[in-house]
Design a protein around this motif. Structure first.
Motif, PDB file in Angstrom:
ATOM      1  N   THR A   1      -6.542  47.022 -18.316  1.00 40.77           N
ATOM      2  CA  THR A   1      -6.393  45.572 -18.392  1.00 40.77           C
ATOM      3  C   THR A   1      -5.066  45.171 -19.042  1.00 40.77           C
ATOM      4  OG1 THR A   1      -7.668  45.581 -20.436  1.00 40.77           O
ATOM      5  CG2 THR A   1      -8.862  45.064 -18.428  1.00 40.77           C
ATOM      6  N   THR A   2      -4.139  46.084 -19.114  1.00 38.52           N
ATOM      7  CA  THR A   2      -2.765  45.854 -19.605  1.00 38.52           C
ATOM      8  C   THR A   2      -2.656  45.619 -21.109  1.00 38.52           C
ATOM      9  OG1 THR A   2      -2.535  43.429 -19.467  1.00 38.52           O
ATOM     10  CG2 THR A   2      -2.246  44.655 -17.422  1.00 38.52           C
ATOM     11  N   LEU A   3      -3.743  45.858 -21.857  1.00 39.44           N
ATOM     12  CA  LEU A   3      -3.656  45.621 -23.303  1.00 39.44           C
ATOM     13  C   LEU A   3      -2.979  46.769 -24.027  1.00 39.44           C
ATOM     14  CD1 LEU A   3      -7.132  44.055 -24.128  1.00 39.44           C
ATOM     15  CD2 LEU A   3      -5.045  42.958 -23.357  1.00 39.44           C
TER      16      LEU A   3
ATOM     17  N   HIS B   1       1.750  41.150 -15.500  1.00 36.85           N
ATOM     18  CA  HIS B   1       1.394  39.755 -15.257  1.00 36.85           C
ATOM     19  C   HIS B   1       0.604  39.594 -13.958  1.00 36.85           C
ATOM     20  CE1 HIS B   1       1.930  35.622 -16.601  1.00 36.85           C
ATOM     21  NE2 HIS B   1       1.876  35.315 -15.317  1.00 36.85           N
TER      22      HIS B   1
ATOM     23  N   ARG C   1      -2.880  40.792 -14.459  1.00 34.05           N
ATOM     24  CA  ARG C   1      -3.710  39.839 -15.230  1.00 34.05           C
ATOM     25  C   ARG C   1      -4.229  38.707 -14.361  1.00 34.05           C
ATOM     26  NH1 ARG C   1       0.815  39.979 -19.668  1.00 34.05           N
ATOM     27  NH2 ARG C   1       0.328  42.015 -20.551  1.00 34.05           N
ATOM     28  N   GLU C   2      -3.509  38.397 -13.303  1.00 33.28           N
ATOM     29  CA  GLU C   2      -3.982  37.332 -12.416  1.00 33.28           C
ATOM     30  C   GLU C   2      -5.223  37.755 -11.639  1.00 33.28           C
ATOM     31  OE1 GLU C   2      -0.455  36.562 -10.196  1.00 33.28           O
ATOM     32  OE2 GLU C   2       0.254  35.042 -11.609  1.00 33.28           O
TER      33      GLU C   2
ATOM     34  N   LEU D   1     -11.834  40.110 -18.068  1.00 32.10           N
ATOM     35  CA  LEU D   1     -12.192  41.091 -19.096  1.00 32.10           C
ATOM     36  C   LEU D   1     -13.217  40.495 -20.038  1.00 32.10           C
ATOM     37  CD1 LEU D   1     -11.829  43.637 -20.906  1.00 32.10           C
ATOM     38  CD2 LEU D   1      -9.901  42.458 -21.967  1.00 32.10           C
TER      39      LEU D   1
ATOM     40  N   TYR E   1     -10.994  25.706 -21.456  1.00 31.22           N
ATOM     41  CA  TYR E   1      -9.812  26.200 -22.167  1.00 31.22           C
ATOM     42  C   TYR E   1      -9.221  27.420 -21.442  1.00 31.22           C
ATOM     43  CZ  TYR E   1      -7.956  29.331 -25.870  1.00 31.22           C
ATOM     44  OH  TYR E   1      -7.248  30.240 -26.596  1.00 31.22           O
TER      45      TYR E   1
ATOM     46  N   LEU F   1      -5.599  28.122 -19.291  1.00 37.18           N
ATOM     47  CA  LEU F   1      -4.671  29.241 -19.485  1.00 37.18           C
ATOM     48  C   LEU F   1      -4.462  30.018 -18.186  1.00 37.18           C
ATOM     49  CD1 LEU F   1      -5.702  30.466 -23.045  1.00 37.18           C
ATOM     50  CD2 LEU F   1      -3.705  29.116 -22.398  1.00 37.18           C
TER      51      LEU F   1
ATOM     52  N   HIS G   1      -4.034  28.307 -15.589  1.00 40.55           N
ATOM     53  CA  HIS G   1      -3.244  27.298 -14.891  1.00 40.55           C
ATOM     54  C   HIS G   1      -3.959  26.733 -13.671  1.00 40.55           C
ATOM     55  CE1 HIS G   1      -0.338  30.222 -16.790  1.00 40.55           C
ATOM     56  NE2 HIS G   1      -0.300  29.160 -17.556  1.00 40.55           N
TER      57      HIS G   1
ATOM     58  N   MET H   1       5.277  28.597 -11.214  1.00 46.76           N
ATOM     59  CA  MET H   1       5.621  27.969 -12.490  1.00 46.76           C
ATOM     60  C   MET H   1       6.764  28.745 -13.143  1.00 46.76           C
ATOM     61  SD  MET H   1       3.119  26.998 -15.640  1.00 46.76           S
ATOM     62  CE  MET H   1       1.766  27.241 -14.545  1.00 46.76           C
TER      63      MET H   1
ATOM     64  N   MET I   1       5.741  27.409 -18.338  1.00 49.81           N
ATOM     65  CA  MET I   1       4.510  28.093 -18.705  1.00 49.81           C
ATOM     66  C   MET I   1       4.396  28.212 -20.226  1.00 49.81           C
ATOM     67  SD  MET I   1       2.916  31.540 -17.100  1.00 49.81           S
ATOM     68  CE  MET I   1       3.804  32.815 -17.960  1.00 49.81           C
TER      69      MET I   1
ATOM     70  N   GLN J   1       3.440  24.702 -21.498  1.00 43.94           N
ATOM     71  CA  GLN J   1       2.075  24.312 -21.156  1.00 43.94           C
ATOM     72  C   GLN J   1       1.040  25.145 -21.927  1.00 43.94           C
ATOM     73  OE1 GLN J   1       1.230  24.332 -16.924  1.00 43.94           O
ATOM     74  NE2 GLN J   1      -0.970  24.404 -17.326  1.00 43.94           N
ATOM     75  N   ASP J   2       1.251  26.449 -21.961  1.00 44.60           N
ATOM     76  CA  ASP J   2       0.283  27.310 -22.649  1.00 44.60           C
ATOM     77  C   ASP J   2       0.298  27.082 -24.155  1.00 44.60           C
ATOM     78  OD1 ASP J   2      -0.287  28.279 -20.172  1.00 44.60           O
ATOM     79  OD2 ASP J   2       0.723  30.208 -20.436  1.00 44.60           O
TER      80      ASP J   2
ATOM     81  N   THR K   1      -1.760  24.115 -24.751  1.00 46.97           N
ATOM     82  CA  THR K   1      -3.186  24.432 -24.627  1.00 46.97           C
ATOM     83  C   THR K   1      -3.687  25.091 -25.908  1.00 46.97           C
ATOM     84  OG1 THR K   1      -2.917  24.777 -22.261  1.00 46.97           O
ATOM     85  CG2 THR K   1      -4.902  25.692 -23.260  1.00 46.97           C
ATOM     86  N   GLU K   2      -2.906  26.038 -26.419  1.00 45.59           N
ATOM     87  CA  GLU K   2      -3.301  26.725 -27.644  1.00 45.59           C
ATOM     88  C   GLU K   2      -3.330  25.775 -28.834  1.00 45.59           C
ATOM     89  OE1 GLU K   2      -4.851  29.610 -26.515  1.00 45.59           O
ATOM     90  OE2 GLU K   2      -4.175  30.262 -28.476  1.00 45.59           O
TER      91      GLU K   2
ATOM     92  N   ARG L   1      -6.357  23.664 -28.752  1.00 44.77           N
ATOM     93  CA  ARG L   1      -7.562  24.340 -29.232  1.00 44.77           C
ATOM     94  C   ARG L   1      -7.674  24.204 -30.752  1.00 44.77           C
ATOM     95  NH1 ARG L   1      -8.488  30.338 -30.736  1.00 44.77           N
ATOM     96  NH2 ARG L   1      -6.420  30.895 -29.992  1.00 44.77           N
TER      97      ARG L   1
ATOM     98  N   ARG M   1      -8.236  20.514 -31.979  1.00 36.53           N
ATOM     99  CA  ARG M   1      -9.568  20.026 -31.672  1.00 36.53           C
ATOM    100  C   ARG M   1     -10.581  20.518 -32.709  1.00 36.53           C
ATOM    101  NH1 ARG M   1     -12.213  19.686 -25.873  1.00 36.53           N
ATOM    102  NH2 ARG M   1     -10.089  19.290 -25.199  1.00 36.53           N
TER     103      ARG M   1
ATOM    104  N   ARG N   1      -8.802  38.963 -25.239  1.00 34.07           N
ATOM    105  CA  ARG N   1      -8.986  38.094 -24.078  1.00 34.07           C
ATOM    106  C   ARG N   1      -7.678  37.418 -23.701  1.00 34.07           C
ATOM    107  NH1 ARG N   1     -13.996  35.553 -23.125  1.00 34.07           N
ATOM    108  NH2 ARG N   1     -13.782  36.547 -21.133  1.00 34.07           N
ATOM    109  N   LEU N   2      -7.005  36.829 -24.682  1.00 38.69           N
ATOM    110  CA  LEU N   2      -5.780  36.093 -24.388  1.00 38.69           C
ATOM    111  C   LEU N   2      -4.722  37.011 -23.786  1.00 38.69           C
ATOM    112  CD1 LEU N   2      -5.652  33.820 -27.556  1.00 38.69           C
ATOM    113  CD2 LEU N   2      -6.297  33.182 -25.231  1.00 38.69           C
ATOM    114  N   ARG N   3      -4.660  38.236 -24.295  1.00 38.93           N
ATOM    115  CA  ARG N   3      -3.638  39.146 -23.771  1.00 38.93           C
ATOM    116  C   ARG N   3      -3.972  39.634 -22.372  1.00 38.93           C
ATOM    117  NH1 ARG N   3      -2.538  43.885 -26.700  1.00 38.93           N
ATOM    118  NH2 ARG N   3      -1.057  44.083 -25.006  1.00 38.93           N
ATOM    119  N   SER N   4      -5.216  39.446 -21.955  1.00 36.13           N
ATOM    120  CA  SER N   4      -5.553  39.862 -20.587  1.00 36.13           C
ATOM    121  C   SER N   4      -5.379  38.717 -19.592  1.00 36.13           C
ATOM    122  CB  SER N   4      -6.991  40.389 -20.544  1.00 36.13           C
ATOM    123  OG  SER N   4      -7.906  39.320 -20.551  1.00 36.13           O
ATOM    124  N   LEU N   5      -4.937  37.558 -20.066  1.00 38.10           N
ATOM    125  CA  LEU N   5      -4.759  36.406 -19.175  1.00 38.10           C
ATOM    126  C   LEU N   5      -3.308  36.311 -18.692  1.00 38.10           C
ATOM    127  CD1 LEU N   5      -6.678  33.630 -21.156  1.00 38.10           C
ATOM    128  CD2 LEU N   5      -7.530  35.063 -19.313  1.00 38.10           C
ATOM    129  N   PRO N   6      -3.124  35.731 -17.507  1.00 37.32           N
ATOM    130  CA  PRO N   6      -1.756  35.590 -16.984  1.00 37.32           C
ATOM    131  C   PRO N   6      -1.043  34.418 -17.639  1.00 37.32           C
ATOM    132  CG  PRO N   6      -3.319  34.695 -15.416  1.00 37.32           C
ATOM    133  CD  PRO N   6      -4.126  35.240 -16.552  1.00 37.32           C
ATOM    134  N   MET N   7      -0.994  34.423 -18.955  1.00 34.11           N
ATOM    135  CA  MET N   7      -0.374  33.309 -19.677  1.00 34.11           C
ATOM    136  C   MET N   7       0.862  33.805 -20.411  1.00 34.11           C
ATOM    137  SD  MET N   7      -2.892  33.053 -23.020  1.00 34.11           S
ATOM    138  CE  MET N   7      -1.857  31.883 -23.875  1.00 34.11           C
TER     139      MET N   7
END
Ligand SMILES: Nc1ncnc2c1ncn2[C@@H]1O[C@H](COP(=O)(O)OP(=O)(O)OP(=O)(O)O)[C@@H](O)[C@H]1O
Ligand SMILES: [Mg+2]
Lengths: 334, 258
Positions: A53-55, A75, A78-79, A83, A102, A106, A108, B1, B6, B9-10, B13-14, B17, B20, B94-100
């Protein structure tokens, strides 16, 4: 050209200081399959998931997800993934709905679509009543469900579930299993890690057994069981005078040596899986007038598989799990 | 984007969070606000009679900018604790596994902490005025003084981010984030003029960037000549941001939840 693999890992190695977490993991998961990565504490399950998962960057080896290299193009990987880590990753002070929206932001997704997906997922994961409550008060099962819902927001091609039922009570476990089975029916590729043998047995199309950072065996649950000798039948009779008759019947029906236990009235031997041996044995014993007290058929459990493969039981390592480790035992009493 | 849009925008978003959550966790904000108020009142009344600050109208005029600076510096500790919490909760995985955007998690965190600090700062200023503090310079000077303080606090947020990502628990982030801020803020010109300290300590105090920041804002709030302290302050802050944002972002890119 071979069918494209969802996950393809070759020779993954990872060490943390002196600890070798992965010692060369090879893994191939076809599209749409549900694979179980089974291993005891510290086997390297989480590390494998983190590399895929690229971590984490592997020290050696390569991994591709839908053909995309996880190190070269993290990247893009991740799309395509979802996970759900070993520890429920939710923001405790947001509500369930806010958590999903939320993550949608993220990813998008347009705001409208994020809202719609959140609504769908809340419904599907049975969180509608709790949707607008702050996650802090959620039970372990609810958190897990939310966690998985958050991983599905962008319809991942491959979903990673790291020990999705650890710490859940038996009822939530069962609900989680049903949910995971549904995901598979939707066509999502799932790689699930677990320390629970019954879980892998029930859910996975194929099981990959991992220990000390290495894949030591893989196959379907049945293949793994057959590899260590298939089923065993055990028969107890009422009277010792019938020993010879009973032995005769069992020797005919079993496909290997029949053992006689110390009391002389209990016999056991290997039989082929699914050959209707058991009704045959019962009938034959009845015909020669042997009174049967008890009859057991035991499928080898994955515990047995593990013991055979590693020379130690699966929970010999330190164990903070409170879960079930046994596999079902079929018992027929006449 | 594009990469930049990005990041923006991200980050938003953070930050959203965290913002809020603030009203849902109102005790934290209340105590974060009470502490500087307590400092203002305690120092002003307890030491006010004993300490004279030559060149200033009264001790309050000398003291308040120091307390403003100290409170803003302490406020930066939220950044480290918050990140350590995200780490321990598994959110970082989780955040590191996102395309952000990778830096967005840290930018969003530091920016929301800055906004929180601005809120407590505003309350503090009101209290300071209530007990007699006055702006003796121009409004523009006061604005510049405030900017210098906020920028320095923001730069320390990045130091705290690195600390929060480097320690193994939230408790450790809390201690490791606070412990060095006591010498940083007390071995300085914030509460007493360094000339009153032993020679070796005076040397340290004068070299302390916190002294420079305090002196710059103090001179500006009091309408006094400020020399190059404003430039030095801004220079220190930008240098800290450059170094620690780089280190923290790198660290974040390798962090995994426990
Ligand atoms: N960040 C890390 N730093 C140091 N050692 C680590 C780190 N992550 C994992 N390890 C070590 O690597 C080995 C494999 O760990 P991993 O977490 O992959 O096991 P696991 O199969 O997921 O176990 P569990 O069932 O306990 O979750 C273990 O010995 C573990 O202590
Ligand atoms: Mg694990």
């Amino acid at each position: 050209m071979p069918e494209q693999l969802a996950v393809e890992a070759r020779g993954l190695e990872k060490r943390f200081g002196e600890t070798v977490a992965l010692a060369g993991v090879d893994l191939e998961v076809p599209r749409g399959a549900l694979y179980g990565l089974l291993g005891p504490n510290g086997a390297g399950k989480t590390t494998t998931v983190r590399v895929l998962t690229t971590l984490l960057r592997p020290d050696a080896g390569t991994a591709r997800l839908d053909g995309i290299d996880v190190v070269a193009e993290p990247h893009r990987v991740r799309e395509r993934i979802g996970l759900t880590g070993q520890y429920a990753a939710v923001e405790e002070r947001l509500t369930a709905r806010e958590n999903i929206e939320y993550i949608a932001r993220l990813f998008h997704l347009p705001r409208q679509e994020g809202r719609r997906r959140a609504g769908e997922l809340l419904e599907r994961f049975d969180l509608v009543d709790a949707a607008d409550r702050v996650v802090k008060g959620f039970s372990g099962g609810m958190r897990r469900r939310l966690d998985i819902a958050m991983s599905l927001i962008a319809r991942p091609s491959v979903l990673f579930l790291d020990e999705p039922t650890t710490g859940l009570d038996p009822r939530s476990r069962l609900a989680m299993w049903e949910l995971i089975e549904e995901l598979e029916h939707d066509g999502t590729t799932v790689l699930l890690t677990t320390q629970y043998l019954d879980e892998a047995d029930r859910l996975a199309d194929r099981i990959v057994v991992i220990d000390h950072g290495r894949v030591i065996e893989q196959g379907t649950a049945d293949e793994l069981k057959d590899r260590i000798g298939g089923d065993r039948i055990t028969v107890s009779i009422a009277r010792i005078e019938n020993q010879a008759k009973a032995l005769e019947v069992l020797r005919q029906r079993c496909n290997g040596p029949v053992d006689v236990e110390g009391d002389g009235r209990t016999f056991s031997g290997p039989i082929r899986t699914g050959d209707r041996v058991v009704p045959g044995v019962v009938r034959a014993l009845d015909e020669v007038g042997v009174d049967v007290l008890d009859l057991d058929v035991r499928r080898p459990t994955l515990d047995d598989v593990f013991l055979t493969l590693t020379g130690r039981p699966v929970d010999a390592a330190d164990d903070d799990s409170d879960g079930v480790t046994g596999a079902p035992l079929t018992k027929v009493t006449s | 984007m594009t990469d930049l849009s990005m990041v923006v925008q991200d980050s938003w978003t953070e930050a959203g969070r965290h913002l809020r959550i603030i009203p849902r966790n109102i005790e934290v904000l209340i105590f974060a606000t009470i502490q500087p108020i307590m400092f203002i009142v305690l120092f002003s009344y307890v030491f006010g009679g004993a300490i004279t600050a030559p060149g200033f109208t009264n001790y309050d005029q000398f003291l308040m900018p120091g307390i403003f600076a100290q409170s803003l510096v302490f406020g930066s500790a939220f950044t480290g604790v918050g990140l350590a919490e995200d780490l321990s909760k598994g959110l970082v995985d989780r955040l590191r596994s996102l395309p952000m955007s990778r830096s967005a998690v840290l930018i969003g965190r530091t920016v929301s902490d800055l906004l929180r600090n601005i809120f407590t700062f505003t309350i503090m200023v009101v209290i300071a005025f209530a007990i007699g503090f006055r702006l003796e310079g121009s409004f523009a000077q006061a604005t510049l003084a405030t900017f210098v303080l906020l920028l320095f606090s923001y730069s320390l947020s990045w130091v705290q981010a690195l600390i929060g990502l480097s320690v193994k628990s939230v408790e450790a982030a809390n201690s490791a984030g606070f412990i060095w801020m006591f010498p940083l803020t007390f071995v300085s010109s914030a509460f007493v003029p360094p000339e009153t300290m032993p020679g070796w300590l005076e040397a340290i105090a004068n070299a302390n960037p916190f002294t420079i920041v305090t002196n710059a804002s103090r001179a500006l709030y009091n309408g006094m000549p400020v020399g190059n302290d404003v430039w030095y302050s801004i220079g220190w802050s930008l240098a800290l941001i450059a170094v620690f944002a780089g280190l923290a972002t790198r660290k974040f890119g390798r962090s995994t939840s426990a």
